[in-house]
Every structure is written in structure tokens, then in C-alpha cells.
Design a protein around this motif. Structure first.
Motif, short mmCIF file in Angstrom:
data_model
loop_
_atom_site.label_atom_id
_atom_site.label_comp_id
_atom_site.label_asym_id
_atom_site.label_seq_id
_atom_site.Cartn_x
_atom_site.Cartn_y
_atom_site.Cartn_z
N GLY A 2 79.15 64.98 41.71
CA GLY A 2 80.30 64.98 42.60
C GLY A 2 81.60 64.58 41.92
N PHE A 3 81.51 63.81 40.85
CA PHE A 3 82.71 63.43 40.10
C PHE A 3 83.43 64.64 39.51
N TYR A 4 82.67 65.73 39.27
CA TYR A 4 83.20 66.88 38.53
C TYR A 4 83.63 68.03 39.45
N LYS A 5 83.69 67.79 40.74
CA LYS A 5 83.96 68.87 41.69
C LYS A 5 85.29 69.55 41.41
N THR A 6 86.37 68.79 41.28
CA THR A 6 87.69 69.39 41.04
C THR A 6 87.72 70.11 39.70
N PHE A 7 87.14 69.51 38.68
CA PHE A 7 87.06 70.12 37.36
C PHE A 7 86.34 71.46 37.43
N GLN A 34 83.55 59.43 47.48
CA GLN A 34 82.22 59.51 48.09
C GLN A 34 81.09 59.48 47.07
N PRO A 35 81.20 60.21 45.94
CA PRO A 35 80.17 60.08 44.91
C PRO A 35 80.02 58.66 44.38
N THR A 36 81.14 57.93 44.30
CA THR A 36 81.07 56.55 43.83
C THR A 36 80.36 55.67 44.85
N LEU A 64 72.15 69.18 42.41
CA LEU A 64 72.80 70.33 41.81
C LEU A 64 74.11 70.60 42.54
N LEU A 65 75.14 70.85 41.79
CA LEU A 65 76.43 71.27 42.36
C LEU A 65 76.76 72.61 41.73
N ARG A 66 76.94 73.63 42.60
CA ARG A 66 77.12 74.97 42.07
C ARG A 66 78.31 75.66 42.73
N PHE A 67 79.17 76.23 41.91
CA PHE A 67 80.22 77.12 42.36
C PHE A 67 79.80 78.53 41.96
N GLY A 68 79.85 79.45 42.90
CA GLY A 68 79.37 80.79 42.63
C GLY A 68 77.92 80.92 43.04
#
Length: 337
Positions: free
Chosen positions: A72-77, A236-238, A45-49
């Protein structure tokens, strides 16, 4: 006569307040990464907020990744979405089952029999995996803004079909692979590889998995060397995909995509047309421009957009921030109502 600002250890209180605001902003902008078992499979899980939702959270942005389904690919997005809405709405992404490298304390599969029974690494199993996560971790009264990428768009249509009670405010479909995948230019190349020859790739993947992490990272940077504006957060995700199991699970899912993503689900699209925004690539070998023209013709009242910015299908490699800014503009009005 104006009084001088108060100072604490030589620093004005105004400066301290600004520093504290910056610290709060920085904390709000930091992602939280966790690993759980969902449907018996390791899931990242990757969570902002906020990491837990309550009744005060009216809206959740939920990202459904493409394949490989590595959050992790979607972090900047995700970070851009979170900040551009003033940190008001949580932005979460859940990996595809088995596409993440679990920590040493976890196995890839918690319960082998239940994972096998539900074919959790297969396409249908991945859809049930997302439904199970939403049912367990998201209150039913929370409105969802779903953002799908590639096969994630197909998964979103299936979520709508399998659970019509989901409270979906909007669904944004980025570079959607929702029909005739095996007939696309890329599909014609990859179908034999994914459906008949993927086992051949397992040995080199295993050998790559034995390399030191630093060497893997350098190899990835070499492969991505031709991308001038590469977002280095994707390196890093790659690297994680080179663990072997993750890539094998991604290839297994890809093989099923070629066999199962056939006809477009016009019924589900029609039933949810006002909630859907489709964004097609102008040079997308996974989703030819003809597919854009076909769907636009079949649904003249729908919201279909064609990329004018030369973004690649894997936009997260170099355009995550730009695509997020577009998404914000598309749906900002819907979040005011």
C-alpha cells in the motif's frame, strides 16, 4: 451547413463519448488488492492493470518493496508508472510474507511447519517467496521490469542470482541497501534494536494493536505531521503495521538484514550490469554517498545516479509520483525496442 451533434437525453453523443473515455481511464487506474498464500504465508498483492497475465502481455512491472514490505505504500508510485505508460503494461507489487494484515478469513500462516522450515519471514525466505510468486503467476515469456526499493534491491540481485532464466528487461534500484547495512549510520543505531532488543518492542506493539482503528490513524498522522507534502495514501497501510504481527515480522526480517547484507555482490552486478540502474540518495542514512562513489568506481560502465532532489530514503511518504516520473524517463527507450 454543419449538422448539430446528436443528443441522447439532452446530452450530446460527443459528451457521452468523453464521459465513457473518462470512465474507462478511471477503471484502468483503479488498483486491485488481493490476498493469497505464497510459501505458506499471507501475502498481499496490489495490481494496476490485468490481474491475470497471458502471452499478449509482453512486459510486467514488478515492484519489490523495502522493509516494511507493505504494498500500500507504493500505490501512488505504481499508479503513476501505470498511467505514464498509457496503461499498456501491468504494474504489480507483492508484499513481503507476513507484512500485511490478512482478511478475517485467512490466518497469517497457512502451514506452520512449512513456513518455519523455509523461514519464510527471514531474508532468504522472502527471496524464495518472490521467486515462488513469479514462477506461479507470471509466464516465463513475459519480460520483467523489476523495481526495487531499499532491501528490495538486494532481493532483486538475489533473484537474478538464484534464477538466471528470469526474463529481466531492466532492474531499477531505488535507494539500494545492498551492502554493509550494519555499518551505515542508521544501521549502527538499528542493529542493536533489531538483533537484540526487538522483543522489548513487542509489548507496546501489542498494546497499540488494541486501539481503535481511528485512533491508530490519528496517531500515524501525528507522527507524520512534520512531512509537509505527505501522501495520505500511506496512512492506512501504516495503520496495518500496528496489528502487532506485521511489525514483529518486519523487525525479524530487519534483524537478518543487519547480519546478512554484508559484502556487495559484485559478480551478479557485473553479469547484469547493462540491465541495472542504481539511484542513490544524497542524504541517505541507510546508504551513505560513499557507497555510491565506491560502486561507481568499481563499475565505471554502470548506470549510477545520485539524487539531486533531496528525496528521502522512504520516498513513498511524499515523493512517489516524482520518483515514478524519473523511472519512466530512464527506461522509456528500453520499452520501445
Amino acid at each position: 451547413m454543419e449538422s448539430s451533434p446528436a443528443k441522447i437525453n439532452g446530452t450530446s453523443t460527443a459528451d457521452l463519448a468523453n464521459e465513457m473515455d473518462t470512465m474507462v481511464t478511471d477503471r484502468r487506474d483503479e488498483p486491485q488488492t488481493d490476498f493469497i498464500y505464497c510459501c505458506g504465508a499471507a501475502t498481499e498483492l496490489l495490481r494496476f492493470g490485468p490481474c491475470q497475465l497471458h502471452s499478449g502481455h509482453k512486459v510486467l512491472f514488478f515492484i519489490v518493496p523495502g522493509n516494511p514490505g507493505v504494498v500500500g505504500f507504493y500505490k501512488t508510485f505504481m499508479q503513476t508508472l501505470h498511467s505514464m505508460f498509457g496503461y499498456r503494461h501491468p504494474v504489480w507489487a507483492v508484499s513481503h510474507a507476513g507484512h500485511c494484515v490478512p482478511p478475517d478469513s485467512m490466518d497469517m500462516i497457512e502451514d506452520a511447519s512449512s513456513a518455519a522450515e523455509g523461514d519464510v519471514f527471514g531474508l532468504s525466505g522472502q527471496i524464495e517467496h518472490k521467486l515462488a510468486f513469479l514462477r506461479k503467476h507470471v509466464p516465463r515469456e513475459t519480460s520483467l521490469v523489476l523495481v526495487g526499493h531499499s532491501i528490495g534491491c538486494y532481493i532483486i540481485l538475489e533473484l537474478m542470482k538464484r534464477d538466471p532464466e528470469l526474463k529481466i528487461l531492466k532492474a531499477v534500484m531505488l535507494f539500494p541497501t545492498i551492502e554493509r547495512m550494519a555499518q551505515t549510520p542508521q544501521g549502527k543505531v538499528m542493529t542493536p534494536v533489531l538483533c537484540h532488543m526487538r522483543y522489548v518492542a513487542y509489548l507496546p506493539l501489542f498494546l497499540l494493536s488494541l486501539l481503535p482503528e481511528s485512533l491508530k490513524a490519528n496517531l500515524i498522522k501525528l507522527v507524520f505531521g512534520g512531512i509537509r507534502s505527505l501522501d495520505h495514501t500511506v496512512v492506512q497501510p501504516t495503520v496495518g503495521l500496528l496489528s502487532g504481527d506485521c511489525a514483529a515480522n518486519a523487525m525479524y526480517m530487519g534483524g537478518q538484514e543487519m547480519k546478512k547484507v554484508l559484502e556487495r555482490d559484485n559478480i551478479t552486478i557485473q553479469e547484469n550490469l547493462q540491465k541495472l540502474i542504481f539511484y542513490y540518495g544524497a542524504t541517505d542514512h541507510w546508504c551513505p554517498v560513499q557507497y555510491y562513489h565506491d560502486i561507481k568506481k568499481d563499475f565505471p560502465r554502470g548506470d549510477f545516479r545520485l539524487c539531486e532532489n533531496s528525496f528521502r530514503h522512504a520516498f513513498v511518504l511524499d515523493a512517489g509520483r516524482d520518483v515514478a516520473k524519473m523511472v519512466v524517463e530512464w527506461i522509456r527507450g528500453d520499452l520501445r525496442t
